[in-house]
Write a protein that holds these residues in place. Structure first.
Motif, mmCIF file in Angstrom:
data_model
loop_
_atom_site.group_PDB
_atom_site.id
_atom_site.type_symbol
_atom_site.label_atom_id
_atom_site.label_comp_id
_atom_site.label_asym_id
_atom_site.label_seq_id
_atom_site.Cartn_x
_atom_site.Cartn_y
_atom_site.Cartn_z
ATOM 1 N N ARG A 15 0.840 -1.206 0.000
ATOM 2 C CA ARG A 15 0.000 0.000 0.000
ATOM 3 C C ARG A 15 0.874 1.255 0.000
ATOM 4 N NH1 ARG A 15 -5.328 -0.165 1.839
ATOM 5 N NH2 ARG A 15 -4.870 -2.045 3.016
ATOM 6 N N LYS A 16 1.916 1.263 0.818
ATOM 7 C CA LYS A 16 2.813 2.425 0.898
ATOM 8 C C LYS A 16 3.610 2.620 -0.388
ATOM 9 C CE LYS A 16 3.208 2.180 5.875
ATOM 10 N NZ LYS A 16 4.026 1.785 7.012
ATOM 11 N N VAL A 17 4.108 1.534 -0.947
ATOM 12 C CA VAL A 17 4.894 1.625 -2.184
ATOM 13 C C VAL A 17 4.008 2.088 -3.340
ATOM 14 C CG1 VAL A 17 6.231 0.289 -3.856
ATOM 15 C CG2 VAL A 17 6.615 -0.047 -1.422
ATOM 16 N N LEU A 18 2.761 1.625 -3.383
ATOM 17 C CA LEU A 18 1.849 2.030 -4.452
ATOM 18 C C LEU A 18 1.513 3.513 -4.378
ATOM 19 C CD1 LEU A 18 -0.623 -0.995 -4.685
ATOM 20 C CD2 LEU A 18 1.144 -0.326 -6.331
ATOM 21 N N GLU A 19 1.455 4.063 -3.174
ATOM 22 C CA GLU A 19 1.202 5.503 -3.036
ATOM 23 C C GLU A 19 2.231 6.302 -3.833
ATOM 24 O OE1 GLU A 19 0.806 7.050 0.961
ATOM 25 O OE2 GLU A 19 -0.500 5.377 1.500
ATOM 26 N N GLU A 20 3.470 5.869 -3.763
ATOM 27 C CA GLU A 20 4.534 6.556 -4.491
ATOM 28 C C GLU A 20 4.502 6.243 -5.986
ATOM 29 O OE1 GLU A 20 8.378 5.846 -2.782
ATOM 30 O OE2 GLU A 20 7.590 6.096 -0.751
ATOM 31 N N SER A 21 4.367 4.974 -6.327
ATOM 32 C CA SER A 21 4.500 4.596 -7.741
ATOM 33 C C SER A 21 3.284 4.967 -8.584
ATOM 34 C CB SER A 21 4.815 3.100 -7.881
ATOM 35 O OG SER A 21 3.739 2.317 -7.470
ATOM 36 N N LEU A 22 2.103 5.083 -7.985
ATOM 37 C CA LEU A 22 0.906 5.411 -8.762
ATOM 38 C C LEU A 22 0.494 6.874 -8.620
ATOM 39 C CD1 LEU A 22 -1.344 2.261 -8.133
ATOM 40 C CD2 LEU A 22 0.284 2.669 -9.981
ATOM 41 N N SER A 23 1.221 7.640 -7.835
ATOM 42 C CA SER A 23 0.814 9.022 -7.569
ATOM 43 C C SER A 23 0.768 9.895 -8.816
ATOM 44 C CB SER A 23 1.732 9.654 -6.521
ATOM 45 O OG SER A 23 3.039 9.771 -7.030
ATOM 46 N N GLY A 24 1.595 9.631 -9.808
ATOM 47 C CA GLY A 24 1.620 10.460 -11.009
ATOM 48 C C GLY A 24 0.589 10.061 -12.059
ATOM 49 N N LEU A 25 -0.138 8.990 -11.820
ATOM 50 C CA LEU A 25 -1.114 8.519 -12.806
ATOM 51 C C LEU A 25 -2.497 9.071 -12.483
ATOM 52 C CD1 LEU A 25 0.043 4.803 -13.074
ATOM 53 C CD2 LEU A 25 0.622 6.713 -14.569
ATOM 54 N N ASP A 26 -3.265 9.306 -13.512
ATOM 55 C CA ASP A 26 -4.588 9.911 -13.375
ATOM 56 C C ASP A 26 -5.648 8.825 -13.135
ATOM 57 O OD1 ASP A 26 -6.439 11.925 -13.301
ATOM 58 O OD2 ASP A 26 -6.659 12.041 -15.482
ATOM 59 N N VAL A 27 -5.515 8.127 -12.013
ATOM 60 C CA VAL A 27 -6.437 7.047 -11.695
ATOM 61 C C VAL A 27 -6.597 6.968 -10.177
ATOM 62 C CG1 VAL A 27 -4.636 5.264 -11.627
ATOM 63 C CG2 VAL A 27 -6.965 4.612 -12.174
ATOM 64 N N GLU A 28 -7.821 6.689 -9.743
ATOM 65 C CA GLU A 28 -8.052 6.436 -8.329
ATOM 66 C C GLU A 28 -7.857 4.955 -8.091
ATOM 67 O OE1 GLU A 28 -11.906 7.662 -7.005
ATOM 68 O OE2 GLU A 28 -11.530 9.756 -7.451
ATOM 69 N N TYR A 29 -7.338 4.614 -6.929
ATOM 70 C CA TYR A 29 -7.159 3.201 -6.612
ATOM 71 C C TYR A 29 -7.369 2.997 -5.124
ATOM 72 C CZ TYR A 29 -2.668 4.451 -4.687
ATOM 73 O OH TYR A 29 -1.692 5.032 -3.926
ATOM 74 N N GLU A 30 -7.742 1.777 -4.801
ATOM 75 C CA GLU A 30 -7.919 1.402 -3.409
ATOM 76 C C GLU A 30 -7.536 -0.064 -3.272
ATOM 77 O OE1 GLU A 30 -11.416 1.325 0.016
ATOM 78 O OE2 GLU A 30 -11.926 1.902 -2.026
ATOM 79 N N MET A 85 0.222 -2.743 -15.147
ATOM 80 C CA MET A 85 -1.184 -3.093 -15.395
ATOM 81 C C MET A 85 -2.073 -1.855 -15.381
ATOM 82 S SD MET A 85 -1.949 -6.627 -13.397
ATOM 83 C CE MET A 85 -0.561 -7.187 -12.446
ATOM 84 N N VAL A 86 -1.775 -0.920 -14.491
ATOM 85 C CA VAL A 86 -2.549 0.332 -14.420
ATOM 86 C C VAL A 86 -2.336 1.140 -15.692
ATOM 87 C CG1 VAL A 86 -2.789 2.533 -13.208
ATOM 88 C CG2 VAL A 86 -2.570 0.409 -11.902
ATOM 89 N N GLU A 87 -1.098 1.233 -16.153
ATOM 90 C CA GLU A 87 -0.817 1.974 -17.391
ATOM 91 C C GLU A 87 -1.506 1.319 -18.585
ATOM 92 O OE1 GLU A 87 3.455 2.104 -17.257
ATOM 93 O OE2 GLU A 87 3.451 3.996 -16.157
ATOM 94 N N GLU A 88 -1.548 -0.005 -18.614
ATOM 95 C CA GLU A 88 -2.255 -0.711 -19.681
ATOM 96 C C GLU A 88 -3.758 -0.412 -19.627
ATOM 97 O OE1 GLU A 88 -3.383 -5.293 -20.533
ATOM 98 O OE2 GLU A 88 -1.255 -4.890 -20.220
ATOM 99 N N PHE A 89 -4.322 -0.389 -18.431
ATOM 100 C CA PHE A 89 -5.728 -0.033 -18.222
ATOM 101 C C PHE A 89 -6.005 1.364 -18.778
ATOM 102 C CE2 PHE A 89 -8.644 1.966 -14.949
ATOM 103 C CZ PHE A 89 -9.822 1.403 -15.411
ATOM 104 N N LEU A 90 -5.136 2.311 -18.483
ATOM 105 C CA LEU A 90 -5.320 3.684 -18.961
ATOM 106 C C LEU A 90 -5.200 3.773 -20.483
ATOM 107 C CD1 LEU A 90 -3.377 5.606 -16.172
ATOM 108 C CD2 LEU A 90 -5.869 5.481 -16.497
#
Length: 101
Positions: A15-30, A85-90
């Motif tokens: 969860r902590k690592v994802l906060e950093e790695s996904l912060s620049g992407l225009d997507v909400e995640y939980e 996977m998130v970038e592929e989704f976008l």
């Protein structure tokens, strides 16, 4: 996953690592675990719920199931795989909504 709680420390680390790695992407995640009241019981494993809004009334969702495999690898590797996977989704949304490529 029989007992996902044995991975609770890894889940929190992820969860902590994802906060950093996904912060620049225009997507909400939980990151959703089975104890969450919104947990989709048909999945049986923790998952990452992605949500991308095309406008105020329309969104796209995807669930990335977090199988044991993801917790048996280093957290940084798992985070990189999830980011891919998130970038592929976008990109899929971009292609379907806007004809981009």
């Amino acid at each position: 996953m029989k007992d996902w709680k044995i991975y609770s420390a890894k889940i929190e680390e992820l969860r902590k690592v994802l906060e950093e790695s996904l912060s620049g992407l225009d997507v909400e995640y939980e990151l959703i675990t089975p104890e969450n009241p919104n947990f989709d019981k048909s999945l049986k494993v923790p998952y990452l719920l992605l949500r991308y809004y095309t406008d105020e009334q329309h969104s796209h969702e995807r669930k990335i199931e977090l199988f044991e495999y993801y917790f048996d690898t280093p957290v940084e590797e798992t985070a990189k795989l999830i980011k891919d996977m998130v970038e592929e989704f976008l990109m899929e949304i971009d292609q379907s909504e806007y004809g981009g490529g």
